[in-house]
Design a protein around this motif. Structure first.
Motif, PDB file in Angstrom:
ATOM      1  N   ASN A  22     -15.941   4.377  19.526  1.00 24.53           N
ATOM      2  CA  ASN A  22     -16.249   5.014  20.796  1.00 24.53           C
ATOM      3  C   ASN A  22     -14.961   5.189  21.600  1.00 24.53           C
ATOM      4  N   ASN A  23     -14.471   6.447  21.627  1.00 18.85           N
ATOM      5  CA  ASN A  23     -13.288   6.717  22.425  1.00 18.85           C
ATOM      6  C   ASN A  23     -12.099   5.827  22.121  1.00 18.85           C
ATOM      7  N   VAL A  24     -11.816   5.694  20.850  1.00 24.63           N
ATOM      8  CA  VAL A  24     -10.673   4.853  20.489  1.00 24.63           C
ATOM      9  C   VAL A  24      -9.397   5.684  20.536  1.00 24.63           C
ATOM     10  N   SER A  25      -8.406   5.192  21.222  1.00 21.83           N
ATOM     11  CA  SER A  25      -7.099   5.860  21.222  1.00 21.83           C
ATOM     12  C   SER A  25      -6.048   4.818  20.892  1.00 21.83           C
ATOM     13  N   LEU A  26      -5.133   5.174  19.997  1.00 24.28           N
ATOM     14  CA  LEU A  26      -4.003   4.274  19.763  1.00 24.28           C
ATOM     15  C   LEU A  26      -2.885   5.017  19.073  1.00 24.28           C
ATOM     16  N   GLU A  27      -1.716   4.434  19.136  1.00 26.12           N
ATOM     17  CA  GLU A  27      -0.545   5.012  18.494  1.00 26.12           C
ATOM     18  C   GLU A  27       0.116   3.950  17.647  1.00 26.12           C
ATOM     19  N   VAL A  28       0.587   4.350  16.479  1.00 22.94           N
ATOM     20  CA  VAL A  28       1.346   3.419  15.650  1.00 22.94           C
ATOM     21  C   VAL A  28       2.655   4.109  15.300  1.00 22.94           C
ATOM     22  N   ALA A  29       3.755   3.424  15.611  1.00 23.75           N
ATOM     23  CA  ALA A  29       5.061   4.035  15.357  1.00 23.75           C
ATOM     24  C   ALA A  29       5.501   3.747  13.938  1.00 23.75           C
ATOM     25  N   GLU A  30       6.398   4.562  13.433  1.00 21.05           N
ATOM     26  CA  GLU A  30       6.966   4.374  12.097  1.00 21.05           C
ATOM     27  C   GLU A  30       7.597   2.983  12.038  1.00 21.05           C
ATOM     28  N   GLY A  31       7.271   2.230  10.947  1.00 22.04           N
ATOM     29  CA  GLY A  31       7.899   0.930  10.754  1.00 22.04           C
ATOM     30  C   GLY A  31       7.182  -0.208  11.451  1.00 22.04           C
ATOM     31  N   GLU A  32       6.066   0.067  12.100  1.00 20.64           N
ATOM     32  CA  GLU A  32       5.332  -0.990  12.774  1.00 20.64           C
ATOM     33  C   GLU A  32       4.456  -1.762  11.800  1.00 20.64           C
ATOM     34  N   PHE A  33       4.047  -2.959  12.173  1.00 24.31           N
ATOM     35  CA  PHE A  33       3.072  -3.758  11.425  1.00 24.31           C
ATOM     36  C   PHE A  33       1.976  -4.108  12.417  1.00 24.31           C
ATOM     37  N   VAL A 180       0.672 -12.971  -0.399  1.00 21.04           N
ATOM     38  CA  VAL A 180       0.393 -11.549  -0.173  1.00 21.04           C
ATOM     39  C   VAL A 180       0.908 -11.140   1.202  1.00 21.04           C
ATOM     40  N   MET A 181       0.709 -11.986   2.187  1.00 19.98           N
ATOM     41  CA  MET A 181       1.186 -11.639   3.521  1.00 19.98           C
ATOM     42  C   MET A 181       2.714 -11.529   3.544  1.00 19.98           C
ATOM     43  N   GLU A 182       3.369 -12.429   2.788  1.00 20.61           N
ATOM     44  CA  GLU A 182       4.829 -12.344   2.688  1.00 20.61           C
ATOM     45  C   GLU A 182       5.250 -11.002   2.091  1.00 20.61           C
ATOM     46  N   LEU A 183       4.524 -10.612   1.076  1.00 19.89           N
ATOM     47  CA  LEU A 183       4.822  -9.335   0.424  1.00 19.89           C
ATOM     48  C   LEU A 183       4.732  -8.186   1.411  1.00 19.89           C
ATOM     49  N   LEU A 184       3.617  -8.167   2.171  1.00 17.22           N
ATOM     50  CA  LEU A 184       3.424  -7.078   3.134  1.00 17.22           C
ATOM     51  C   LEU A 184       4.541  -7.093   4.168  1.00 17.22           C
ATOM     52  N   THR A 185       4.918  -8.288   4.578  1.00 16.43           N
ATOM     53  CA  THR A 185       5.985  -8.391   5.570  1.00 16.43           C
ATOM     54  C   THR A 185       7.291  -7.834   5.010  1.00 16.43           C
ATOM     55  N   GLU A 186       7.572  -8.206   3.744  1.00 12.91           N
ATOM     56  CA  GLU A 186       8.804  -7.685   3.121  1.00 12.91           C
ATOM     57  C   GLU A 186       8.800  -6.163   3.108  1.00 12.91           C
ATOM     58  N   LEU A 187       7.653  -5.602   2.715  1.00 10.67           N
ATOM     59  CA  LEU A 187       7.551  -4.144   2.645  1.00 10.67           C
ATOM     60  C   LEU A 187       7.770  -3.536   4.012  1.00 10.67           C
ATOM     61  N   ASN A 188       7.198  -4.185   5.011  1.00  7.23           N
ATOM     62  CA  ASN A 188       7.334  -3.690   6.375  1.00  7.23           C
ATOM     63  C   ASN A 188       8.781  -3.735   6.815  1.00  7.23           C
ATOM     64  N   GLU A 189       9.427  -4.838   6.421  1.00  7.85           N
ATOM     65  CA  GLU A 189      10.826  -4.972   6.824  1.00  7.85           C
ATOM     66  C   GLU A 189      11.691  -3.924   6.146  1.00  7.85           C
ATOM     67  N   ALA A 190      11.233  -3.485   4.942  1.00  4.64           N
ATOM     68  CA  ALA A 190      11.980  -2.433   4.250  1.00  4.64           C
ATOM     69  C   ALA A 190      11.667  -1.051   4.832  1.00  4.64           C
ATOM     70  N   GLY A 191      10.801  -0.971   5.849  1.00  5.10           N
ATOM     71  CA  GLY A 191      10.604   0.310   6.523  1.00  5.10           C
ATOM     72  C   GLY A 191       9.211   0.895   6.424  1.00  5.10           C
ATOM     73  N   THR A 192       8.316   0.279   5.654  1.00  3.78           N
ATOM     74  CA  THR A 192       6.991   0.836   5.501  1.00  3.78           C
ATOM     75  C   THR A 192       6.100   0.415   6.667  1.00  3.78           C
ATOM     76  N   THR A 193       5.353   1.364   7.213  1.00  4.73           N
ATOM     77  CA  THR A 193       4.403   1.045   8.257  1.00  4.73           C
ATOM     78  C   THR A 193       3.204   0.348   7.619  1.00  4.73           C
ATOM     79  N   VAL A 194       2.706  -0.730   8.243  1.00  2.98           N
ATOM     80  CA  VAL A 194       1.555  -1.440   7.692  1.00  2.98           C
ATOM     81  C   VAL A 194       0.469  -1.547   8.756  1.00  2.98           C
ATOM     82  N   ILE A 195      -0.730  -1.148   8.418  1.00  5.08           N
ATOM     83  CA  ILE A 195      -1.869  -1.389   9.305  1.00  5.08           C
ATOM     84  C   ILE A 195      -2.859  -2.239   8.523  1.00  5.08           C
ATOM     85  N   MET A 196      -3.263  -3.366   9.105  1.00  2.95           N
ATOM     86  CA  MET A 196      -4.078  -4.311   8.370  1.00  2.95           C
ATOM     87  C   MET A 196      -5.296  -4.695   9.188  1.00  2.95           C
ATOM     88  N   VAL A 197      -6.459  -4.654   8.540  1.00  3.99           N
ATOM     89  CA  VAL A 197      -7.662  -5.151   9.178  1.00  3.99           C
ATOM     90  C   VAL A 197      -7.840  -6.593   8.741  1.00  3.99           C
TER      91      VAL A 197
END
Lengths: 225, 808
Positions: A22-33, A180-197
């Motif tokens: 319902n009326n969700v607005s958000l922005e995610v920048a490049e490289g964010e986690f 697994v969380m360490e892995l995602l963090t590494e990837l994020n640090e290498a520049g990949t944007t990560v969105i996690m539920v």
């Protein structure tokens, strides 16, 4: 990189209408986690599916890397998915009939990458995820942690700009979950944007920012403590 | 990309062995049935296609318009060929064959062999039928009256591998010179032929060859290129009406001539009278083609059904692939290539099975079909096309369904719920209904055909056909002293009686006219003439309904007496059998010297109707009379025990009268059984392929039941926890399928009724449609369905509910 405004998603059955978003607005920048949290049924997965171009919103706009994609045709969304987005699921979702290496190779096949290059990339990513020794095994022969590492390997093999993770540690014990969380963090640090539920406050701490949803609405947004 | 598809396909095959087996076995069986039937049908369609310019060759046949229902006759008057050749410029060449179905003794030196199917033909025969010669040549081969042309088989059995041209062959005692040997590739020729002799050798009286009423020649005409057969036929029909009929004085002329294309003769002459060709039957060819299509359809439906049922298990894979970026087209291509792969395996298996089973089919049909992929590239092409077409047909719908899955929906839950599959449910059910309707249809047909065939074999024919030895007389000595011969036969221990005549049941009979003076008018009726002796009635066990049998003690019985059958009483307008006694009849005696002499006599007896022809034919009026000049065949009634020694005794008597030629006998009931060979074969083929159809259908049903049980695991678990018994759960799972069978039966019943009514109509004597067959077919289908489904249902019902609920 991602910008959504006034996003709406409504599920209809014969008698009941449920507003999942319902009326969700958000922005995610490049490289964010970013971590998205909230109780069951708050709309987290729906939001993630829309962000992953697996589902269409009923209202609002969704800009991905500068282009409006809220109602893009399936062909274009499939193309964007395979080029830019990697998925990690709670239940791993590996194809049982394919070996570890073949599962990881699959996105590259759909991208039309040549055989030699595929082999090189698969080897590289499997080594990175430390499952190289399991390359010829089938998913059922692996532990849950190993399966999720293979799933992550598959998600990143074509170097996507965005990784969407849906409760990536939900089926894992704590030590495998941390890996697994360490892995995602590494990837994020290498520049990949990560969105996690996630349901887990512990996992959410790996993110730069936490968005909390309740009944389809953003109720709180805060940076990592 | 394709490597990946095939890898997944292969691993799916191996992982789900049971499922793969059902799919592949069903399809392979269906394809095998199809291939075998296809080979048979193809072979049947090849008749006479090997003859160059065969498309310009026509056979002349006639319809006899005098009968209530016009009857079609193959042999026609010799004048047709004469007229066509002389008066019809569009006719290039004609050829006649004398209808003369006898077996002759061929003699070369010491070798004596009875050979059937010797044709007496016009010397123009090879001009119309350019058959290939191994030795000699067609040119002039039949010009001299003493010429003979042999087939390779016959030549080899007399002369071995050497070239016999110029050597002598005797037919009985007359010498002929071999002018040529035909090559051994006559299996697709509509004429049965072992040797050919020119008509001139028969020395037929020239006057007879000009008679329009003498229907004794199979007649062929080859038209000139560009000539129109329909126009020629119309012209010929006009010619008969305008030029021939007015010239006929005594004889009736009811001919309506037609031109039949050469290549239609084999399949489209099933109802022709007095035809001696290698007969096929287009009805049976069509029926088998339908069955082949049915079985393939059932197999393809299985495939579709099983694949869509199984799609639940593949849903997750589809979701993942789509998430990763697969397009719908790519997924469809993947699933289609999987089906094509499965089909390929089935086709390979079917090819193997076909090659293995073909010798059996060849033995059964008496054909020499080959299934040689290397030598017949067309066959290979057909297999490839079959693979692709069946693969696409079977794979398209499942691929469409599978590729339409939304990843969001299928990935969310571990088990895909029924909702998504609800829309394919109607299709699955529809396909099962069609499958079972086809099965029920085939079962009904199989039962009806079985009943009719048993009826043909077992119907009371009005005479006793058991233990009657039957053979033609041979040699002058035997024919001249036939009475002594008969007396000696009667002396043989174990012989009950013996009769000599012309016109025994199941053998050739002659049709001729009989004149009945009624109210001062001479009425001519067409009847069957049975030339009998004083022992005919008791040898065959015929029953008199009025009057008496012929008696050797009454001198007048030979020249002034007739016995008729019940049908003749009716058709000749005599009222009752008693009233028929004493009525005068006149017959134009068969005599070349005295063609105008009349035999005048009274009806002395009436026999109960008996079937002297096949049950395809309606009983005709028959006249029995004593006429020794026509005597030719011998029927010897034996006692039931010690048949072997009685036959030996008969052989010894034969040897005393004709030591030159060996006896060639058969039993009268075999003659009858032979008439229904085609029906016997149809029966066997129908049962076999119906069995296959049902089996293939069951494979599919079994698979579906498995998945239905799988799908409802949770429901069954909950029901059991709540206290449901095993029988209630079995009933719950079976009910749905049984309902489908019921619907199928309702569809199949009228279709089967129609098809079988039409088939039965071909028989003048037939069973009433057996209503129980419909009930039985429905019941059988239901029982088979229940057993197939029940196995799965019981398994599901007896499983531990806790395991099933936990799996959720």
């Amino acid at each position: 990189m991602i910008k959504i405004e006034n996003l709406e998603k409504i599920y209809r059955t014969d008698e009941v209408q449920t507003k999942a978003l319902n009326n969700v607005s958000l922005e995610v920048a490049e490289g964010e986690f970013v971590a998205i949290m909230g109780p069951s049924g708050c709309g987290k997965s729906t939001l993630l599916n829309i962000l992953g171009l697996l589902d269409e919103p009923d209202g609002g706009s969704f800009t991905f890397a500068g282009t409006e994609v809220a109602h893009a045709p399936e062909r274009r969304r499939a193309a964007l998915r395979k080029q830019h987005i990697g998925f990690v699921f709670q239940s791993f979702n590996l194809i049982d009939e394919l070996t570890v290496a073949e599962n990881v190779e699959l996105p590259l096949i759909y991208l039309g990458v040549g055989a030699a290059e595929r082999q090189a990339k698969v080897t590289r990513v499997l080594e990175k995820m430390q499952v190289m020794h399991r390359r010829n095994h089938f998913p059922q022969q692996l532990s849950g942690g190993q399966q999720q590492r293979v799933a992550v390997a598959r998600a990143v093999v074509n170097s996507p700009r965005l990784i969407l993770a849906d409760e990536p540690t939900g089926n894992l014990d704590s030590s495998n979950g941390n890996e697994v969380m360490e892995l995602l963090t590494e990837l994020n640090e290498a520049g990949t944007t990560v969105i996690m539920v996630t349901h887990s406050e512990h996992d959410a701490r790996y993110a730069h920012r936490v968005i909390r949803l309740l009944d389809g609405q953003v109720v709180l947004e805060h940076a990592r403590a | 990309m394709f490597k990946n598809y095939f890898l997944v396909a292969y691993r799916n095959l191996v992982r789900h062995k049971g499922f793969s087996f059902l799919n592949i076995a069903g399809l392979a069986l269906g394809l095998t049935a199809c291939l075998l039937i296809g080979l048979f049908v193809y072979d049947e369609l090849q008749f006479d296609k090997f003859l160059p310019a065969g498309e310009r060759v026509y056979r002349i046949y006639t319809e006899q318009t005098s009968k209530e229902t016009p009857e079609t006759y193959s042999p026609v008057s010799p004048m047709y060929a004469t007229t066509l050749k002389q008066e019809f410029p569009e006719v290039e060449q004609t050829a006649r064959i004398l209808m003369n179905p006898t077996t002759n003794l061929l003699v070369v030196g010491d070798k004596k062999i009875y050979v059937k199917d010797g044709l007496l033909v016009d010397s123009t025969f090879f001009g119309v039928f350019p058959l290939a010669f191994k030795y000699g040549s067609a040119a002039g081969a039949l010009d001299a009256p003493t010429s003979i042309v042999l087939t390779e088989d016959v030549a080899t059995s007399f002369f071995g591998p050497e070239n016999p041209v110029g050597k002598e062959v005797k037919i009985d005692t007359t010498g002929f010179v071999v002018k040529g040997v035909l090559r051994n590739d006559l299996s697709k020729f509509h004429l049965k032929v072992n040797y050919l002799v020119p008509l001139a050798a028969a020395q037929l009286p020239a006057a007879r060859m000009k008679r329009w009423g003498w229907h004794q020649f199979f007649t062929y005409a080859r038209l000139r290129p560009g000539a129109d057969a329909a126009q020629t036929q119309a012209k010929l029909q006009r010619y008969i009406v305008e030029q021939v009929k007015p010239t006929m004085k005594d004889e009736e002329m009811n001919d309506k001539p037609f031109l039949q294309p050469l290549r239609d003769i084999h399949l489209y002459s099933a109802t022709f009278k007095y035809d001696l060709t290698v007969k096929g039957n287009i009805t049976y060819v069509k029926a088998l083609s339908f069955i082949a299509a049915f079985i393939l359809l059932i197999a393809v439906f299985n495939f579709v059904n099983l694949a869509t049922a199984k799609s639940m298990q593949r849903a997750k894979e589809v979701g993942i692939r789509k998430t990763i970026g697969a397009s719908r087209q790519q997924l469809m291509l993947q699933f289609l290539s999987e089906t094509v792969l499965l089909t390929l395996v089935s086709v390979l298996l079917a090819t193997l099975l076909t090659a293995l089973l073909l010798p059996a089919l060849n033995a059964f049909t008496g054909k020499t079909m080959t299934f040689d992929l290397l030598r017949n590239p067309a066959l290979l092409g057909i297999l490839v096309v079959l693979t692709v077409v069946v693969g696409l047909l079977a794979g398209f719908y499942p691929a469409l369904v599978l590729s339409s899955f939304q990843p969001v929906k299928v990935l969310k839950s571990a088990v895909v719920t029924d909702g998504i599959f609800g829309r394919v449910q109607w299709l699955r059910h529809g396909l099962i209904v069609v499958q079972f309707a086809l099965s029920v249809f085939l079962i009904i047909c199989a039962i009806v055909v079985f009943r009719q065939v048993s009826y043909l074999h077992n119907k009371d024919l009005g005479f006793n056909r058991e233990q009657i030895m039957f053979f033609p007389m041979r040699g002058d000595n035997m024919s001249r002293h036939y009475e002594t011969f008969k007396n000696e036969l009667r002396q043989v221990p174990g012989v009950v009686s013996a009769s000599i005549g012309y016109g025994f049941p199941g053998d050739q009979v002659a049709g001729d006219g009989i004149i009945v003076p009624t109210n001062g008018e001479q009425k001519n009726y067409g009847v069957t003439q049975l030339m009998v002796d004083y022992d005919y009635l008791n040898t065959l066990g015929l029953q008199l309904v009025a009057g008496r049998d012929f008696s050797p003690d009454l001198k007048t019985d030979k020249d002034q007496a007739f016995i008729i059958n019940e049908t003749a009483v009716k058709e000749l307008g005599f009222g009752t059998p008693e009233q028929a006694l004493g009525r005068i009849m006149k017959w134009q005696v068969w005599s070349d010297q005295n063609p105008d002499s009349l035999k005048v006599g009274k009806v002395i007896g009436v026999v109960k109707d008996f079937h002297y022809k096949s049950l395809y034919d309606k009983l005709e009026p028959a006249v029995l009379q004593i006429f020794p000049p026509a005597y030719w065949k011998v029927a010897v009634k034996l006692k039931g025990d010690n048949v072997g020694s009685s036959v030996e005794g008969v052989k010894q008597v034969w040897g005393r009268f004709n030591p030159e030629s060996p006896i060639e006998y058969r039993f009268l009931d075999d003659n009858f059984d032979e008439m229904y060979k085609a029906e016997d074969k149809l029966k066997t083929l129908l049962w076999t392929f119906t069995g296959i159809a049902i089996f293939v259908g069951c494979l599919g049903l079994f698979g579906l039941a498995t998945y239905a049980a799988e799908r409802r695991k949770k429901e069954i678990g909950i029901r059991k926890v709540l206290g449901a018994s095993v029988p209630t759960i079995v009933a719950l799972l079976s009910k749905e399928f049984l309902l489908l069978v019921l619907v199928a039966a309702v569809i199949a019943f009228p279709a089967a009724w129609l098809a079988m009514s039409r088939w039965l109509q071909d028989f003048a004597y037939r069973i009433d449609m057996p209503l129980w067959a419909f009930g039985a077919a429905g019941l059988l289908a239901a029982v088979v369905a229940f057993l197939t489904v029940g196995y799965q249902a019981v398994r599901a019902a007896t499983a531990n509910p806790v395991t099933n609920l936990r799996a959720e």
